[in-house]
Design an enzyme around this catalytic site. Structure first.
Site, PDB file in Angstrom:
ATOM      1  N   LEU A   1      -0.245  -6.050   5.590  1.00 29.89           N
ATOM      2  CA  LEU A   1       0.220  -4.463   5.696  1.00 29.89           C
ATOM      3  C   LEU A   1       0.175  -4.193   6.966  1.00 29.89           C
ATOM      4  CD1 LEU A   1      -2.369  -2.624   3.454  1.00 29.89           C
ATOM      5  CD2 LEU A   1       0.306  -2.975   3.119  1.00 29.89           C
TER       6      LEU A   1
ATOM      7  N   HIS B   1      -8.297 -13.690   3.193  1.00 28.85           N
ATOM      8  CA  HIS B   1      -7.198 -13.210   4.148  1.00 28.85           C
ATOM      9  C   HIS B   1      -7.611 -12.201   4.655  1.00 28.85           C
ATOM     10  CE1 HIS B   1      -2.870 -10.536   5.252  1.00 28.85           C
ATOM     11  NE2 HIS B   1      -4.310 -10.405   5.539  1.00 28.85           N
TER      12      HIS B   1
ATOM     13  N   HIS C   1      -9.003 -10.942   8.590  1.00 32.78           N
ATOM     14  CA  HIS C   1      -8.644  -9.776  10.036  1.00 32.78           C
ATOM     15  C   HIS C   1     -10.195  -9.468  10.759  1.00 32.78           C
ATOM     16  CE1 HIS C   1      -4.864  -8.099   8.820  1.00 32.78           C
ATOM     17  NE2 HIS C   1      -5.053  -8.688   7.791  1.00 32.78           N
TER      18      HIS C   1
END
Length: 249
Positions: free
Chosen positions: A162, A203, A207
């Site tokens: 995103l 994932h 982050h």
């Protein structure tokens, strides 16, 4: 899957239907429940790692949340390790609710706190695995457990984020992931995923460590992903704006 953006080619993409302007009435459409063979009583939804009989299409806390701006590749908060959460209380709970709503509006399968500008080790997810089982939850202070090669294999599959709107690239990830952390109340949690849900967990853990999937690409592939982002980001933001408008009508 950063906020992970799921591969649109996969039939089990969680929130693809929102892109067609069918966001809430007031809830987004998820894929139909997995149909198990006769005699197979495996649950089709896991919440915080535990099986449940049913679950709403939006995580309940999202209805109390607000949509936050999603940060983009290049912003400092995305490129440095996040701080551990030390206070568990209403502010953390509100952040998690906001993250869920922001993730849904952006058609995501996962979202980390630094993607809404908050440098704390927190992420949320609403992601199917390869069997169509839905996994919903959040993790505070997540730590991805290292797995030996005998316990997993690497899969090269498309991945989006995103915070890199519009771009997708194949990224090698293990087909299994185990993440340890806490819930919003400070209770210990262990979440295990396989297939695409494992990719989501890895994932989002990246982050929290200040890494984007771009950091796992060659210089050439990273350049191409950034070109994709430049070409497609306007259309992505238009879809997100339409989703927000749908929420407010």
């Amino acid at each position: 899957m950063a906020g992970l953006l799921l591969d649109p080619a996969r039939v089990f993409r969680c929130h693809e239907s929102r892109r067609a302007g069918r966001l809430p009435s007031p809830e987004p459409v998820l894929p139909p429940p997995r149909h198990s063979p006769e005699g197979d009583s495996r649950p089709s939804v896991f919440v915080q790692g535990r099986p449940v009989d049913s679950y709403p299409r939006l995580a309940p806390g999202a209805r109390q949340g607000k949509v936050r701006r999603i940060t983009e590749a290049g912003e400092e908060v995305l490129h440095k390790p996040c701080r551990d959460v030390t206070e568990f209380g209403p502010d953390l709970a509100a952040l998690i609710d906001d993250m869920f709503l922001t993730m849904y509006v952006a058609d995501g399968a996962g979202l980390a706190a630094n993607q809404v500008g908050v440098d704390l080790r927190v992420f949320v997810y609403d992601c199917p695995d390869d069997d169509g089982v839905r996994h919903v939850g959040h993790l505070v202070n997540p730590v991805l457990e290292p797995l030996g090669t005998s316990r997993r294999r690497l899969l090269d599959e498309p991945e989006g984020c995103l915070s890199v709107p519009g771009a997708t690239k194949e990224v090698p990830r293990p087909d299994r992931a185990v993440v340890r952390g806490f819930d919003r109340d400070g209770e210990p949690l262990v979440i295990e995923g396989t297939g695409y849900f494992a990719r989501c967990l890895a994932h989002e853990a990246d982050h929290c460590d200040g890494r984007l999937y771009l950091d796992r690409l060659s210089a050439r592939e990273r350049k191409d992903a950034l070109r994709q982002m430049t070409d497609r980001r306007e259309a992505v933001y238009a879809r997100r704006a339409a989703n927000i408008e749908a929420l407010n009508t």
